[in-house]
Design a protein around this motif. Sequence first.
Motif, PDB file in Angstrom:
ATOM      1  N   VAL A 172       0.841  -1.327   0.267  1.00 15.23           N
ATOM      2  CA  VAL A 172       0.022   0.028  -0.125  1.00 15.23           C
ATOM      3  C   VAL A 172       1.002   1.311   0.232  1.00 15.23           C
ATOM      4  O   VAL A 172       0.658   2.058  -0.694  1.00 15.23           O
ATOM      5  N   VAL A 173       1.844   1.164   0.833  1.00 13.97           N
ATOM      6  CA  VAL A 173       2.866   2.422   0.890  1.00 13.97           C
ATOM      7  C   VAL A 173       3.404   2.637  -0.470  1.00 13.97           C
ATOM      8  O   VAL A 173       3.796   3.665  -0.954  1.00 13.97           O
ATOM      9  N   CYS A 174       3.756   1.616  -1.379  1.00 13.14           N
ATOM     10  CA  CYS A 174       4.397   1.657  -2.540  1.00 13.14           C
ATOM     11  C   CYS A 174       3.466   2.290  -3.518  1.00 13.14           C
ATOM     12  O   CYS A 174       3.943   3.218  -4.349  1.00 13.14           O
ATOM     13  N   VAL A 175       2.188   2.043  -3.466  1.00 19.41           N
ATOM     14  CA  VAL A 175       1.441   2.863  -4.230  1.00 19.41           C
ATOM     15  C   VAL A 175       1.252   4.198  -3.937  1.00 19.41           C
ATOM     16  O   VAL A 175       1.182   5.013  -4.743  1.00 19.41           O
ATOM     17  N   GLY A 176       1.010   4.344  -2.722  1.00 15.52           N
ATOM     18  CA  GLY A 176       1.048   5.865  -2.066  1.00 15.52           C
ATOM     19  C   GLY A 176       2.316   6.478  -2.523  1.00 15.52           C
ATOM     20  O   GLY A 176       2.205   7.796  -2.740  1.00 15.52           O
ATOM     21  N   ALA A 177       3.381   5.983  -2.502  1.00 14.29           N
ATOM     22  CA  ALA A 177       4.689   6.687  -3.096  1.00 14.29           C
ATOM     23  C   ALA A 177       4.374   7.190  -4.664  1.00 14.29           C
ATOM     24  O   ALA A 177       4.720   8.504  -4.877  1.00 14.29           O
ATOM     25  N   ALA A 178       3.535   6.294  -5.270  1.00 14.41           N
ATOM     26  CA  ALA A 178       3.486   6.598  -6.810  1.00 14.41           C
ATOM     27  C   ALA A 178       2.268   8.022  -6.720  1.00 14.41           C
ATOM     28  O   ALA A 178       2.725   8.700  -7.643  1.00 14.41           O
ATOM     29  N   ASN A 179       1.284   7.805  -5.799  1.00 11.16           N
ATOM     30  CA  ASN A 179       0.497   8.860  -5.938  1.00 11.16           C
ATOM     31  C   ASN A 179       1.111  10.178  -5.412  1.00 11.16           C
ATOM     32  O   ASN A 179       0.779  11.248  -5.912  1.00 11.16           O
TER      33      ASN A 179
END
Length: 376
Positions: free
Chosen positions: A133-140
């Motif tokens: 989830v944090v990896c996706v948040g980094a992209a956002n």
Amino acid sequence: MSLAGLWPPLPRTVHPGAWWLWSLGLATAASRTTNPILLVMILTVCGYVVVRRRGDAPWALAFRMYLYLAGFIVTMRVVFRIVFGGGQGDIILFTLPEIPLPEWAAGIRLFGAVAVEQVLGGFYDGLRLATMVVCVGAANALANPKRMLKALPGALYEIGTAVVVALTVAPQLVESVIRVRRARRLRAGGQKGLRALRGILIPVLEDALNRSLALAAAMASHGYGRTGRVPRGTRLLTGSLVVTGLLGVCAGLYGVMDASTPPYMRAPMLLAGLAVATTGFVIGGKRVRRSRYRPDRWRPGEFTVAASGLATGALMYLTTRVDPANLYPSLNPLTWPEVGLLPAAAILVGVLPAWLAPPPDLTQGIAEPTAREVPA
């Protein structure tokens, strides 16, 4: 050519697709292990790159919310293990009063003995999901969602209005939170906790949705996604290829992330889905003619960012084939997590964009006009 003109790179906006490929590579690496040390390393890499390369736009401030969500996921995973039976192990931490259940609920236990092995198993699984989830948040936080719309293939222009609403609700939500909190401070709002939730939640949701719909309306008024007359057979073929290809991509991604799936459901399914979807995109894009104002091009910085993330995922996938012992710490018998050289090097490759990617252009204010920023 001298390096003086190439290094350090000038501040500019990196193509959002490069950041998404980088984050998906890190998320793939996180899905291949439950080792808490490796997962913490991935979290550290994501946080460091975000701090070094995020801009001052509203969506760049959303990374903290993803960290809160990650902490909630880990906590709830451990709590579920305690509530629904955490006593399958040799080392008992404590014992809670067990609640008897009827016969039709056989196999389910509420409370009772809580073992270290089960609690750690819940912590490992929760930390893996939280890291993804944090990896996706980094992209956002790093990718500009509005510039991402400009890279949409022609076959998806018909649903461009829905896509822009979906992509901008979360960034507008962060910006709305900032605006509402600033207004409350100016009005000397003294309520805190649950009392202040009603005065914050409703204005935030209303403002975020209204701003996203305003941007979608502006795109529709500018003719975004308008196409000419296309034969019905062509439209049917394009839609079938795109939908079938995307379903294949989803199945292939699941197979790559889950080691228990059959071999044909992994890379072959992913490659076949990409080929079918690309074919549909190419056919659909031929019926759309448009001009681009300042198109986002892939430069060496974008290739470096994407390659570092994809290399991390590929090396971690290779580790599962070569030496998977350290990727999944043993719970029975209970052992300390160990870190091998190859997975550690794979994760460290993902931190390269913190230095090699162009720095962000910090000229974008918090109150940027959304309705006027329409992809050309």
